[in-house]
Design a protein around this motif. Sequence first.
Motif, PDB file in Angstrom:
ATOM      1  N   ALA A 190       0.809  -1.217   0.000  1.00  0.00           N
ATOM      2  CA  ALA A 190       0.000   0.000   0.000  1.00  0.00           C
ATOM      3  C   ALA A 190       0.846   1.273   0.000  1.00  0.00           C
ATOM      4  O   ALA A 190       0.300   2.375   0.101  1.00  0.00           O
ATOM      5  CB  ALA A 190      -0.934   0.002   1.199  1.00  0.00           C
ATOM      6  N   ILE A 191       2.156   1.170  -0.132  1.00  0.00           N
ATOM      7  CA  ILE A 191       3.057   2.308   0.043  1.00  0.00           C
ATOM      8  C   ILE A 191       2.711   3.512  -0.833  1.00  0.00           C
ATOM      9  O   ILE A 191       2.849   4.639  -0.407  1.00  0.00           O
ATOM     10  CB  ILE A 191       4.544   1.894  -0.142  1.00  0.00           C
ATOM     11  CG1 ILE A 191       5.471   2.994   0.353  1.00  0.00           C
ATOM     12  CG2 ILE A 191       4.842   1.554  -1.576  1.00  0.00           C
ATOM     13  CD1 ILE A 191       5.478   3.161   1.831  1.00  0.00           C
ATOM     14  N   GLY A 192       2.233   3.306  -2.037  1.00  0.00           N
ATOM     15  CA  GLY A 192       1.950   4.439  -2.921  1.00  0.00           C
ATOM     16  C   GLY A 192       0.506   4.888  -2.947  1.00  0.00           C
ATOM     17  O   GLY A 192       0.157   5.795  -3.693  1.00  0.00           O
ATOM     18  N   ILE A 193      -0.325   4.290  -2.130  1.00  0.00           N
ATOM     19  CA  ILE A 193      -1.751   4.638  -2.138  1.00  0.00           C
ATOM     20  C   ILE A 193      -1.969   5.909  -1.336  1.00  0.00           C
ATOM     21  O   ILE A 193      -1.641   5.961  -0.151  1.00  0.00           O
ATOM     22  CB  ILE A 193      -2.597   3.483  -1.575  1.00  0.00           C
ATOM     23  CG1 ILE A 193      -2.421   2.241  -2.430  1.00  0.00           C
ATOM     24  CG2 ILE A 193      -4.073   3.889  -1.502  1.00  0.00           C
ATOM     25  CD1 ILE A 193      -3.080   1.002  -1.879  1.00  0.00           C
ATOM     26  N   PRO A 194      -2.545   6.946  -1.951  1.00  0.00           N
ATOM     27  CA  PRO A 194      -2.783   8.203  -1.228  1.00  0.00           C
ATOM     28  C   PRO A 194      -4.108   8.123  -0.466  1.00  0.00           C
ATOM     29  O   PRO A 194      -5.129   8.629  -0.910  1.00  0.00           O
ATOM     30  CB  PRO A 194      -2.856   9.236  -2.348  1.00  0.00           C
ATOM     31  CG  PRO A 194      -3.433   8.467  -3.492  1.00  0.00           C
ATOM     32  CD  PRO A 194      -2.900   7.067  -3.359  1.00  0.00           C
TER      33      PRO A 194
END
Length: 131
Positions: free
Chosen positions: A124-128
């Motif tokens: 989920a690191i790039g989910i804003p």
Amino acid sequence: MNNTVNYQNLSKDLIGLEVKLDFPLKTLTKYGTGGNAKAVVFPTNSDEIKFVVNAIKGKYPYAVIGGGSNLLVSDKGFDGVIISTNRANRIDIKGNLLTAECGAKIHSVIKEMQDNCFGGLEFAIGIPATI
């Protein structure tokens, strides 16, 4: 629901919480779109969110929003109360248990996990988004 809702009384129903009347929703969305809400409430923890919902349920139309990254709001706005969870963002770690309130940003939760040698949310690191 009564069609003549008096939002001026909302602050009395929610003593101690920040309430903004006729608030521009575009300031709460990543796309910067949307008209005004009759009111926006900014609870700072999960207990305050429960309190707000219980206090306004049946009295005012309402919606709950997070960080606004996947939210498009009509230029007509929202004829009701918005409960913004952005400030309910506490992250706690006790032993091997991490808890995060609904307003915690995913990248902040992942950072806490990394700092404490936890794993499992890397996808989920790039989910804003918020939790």
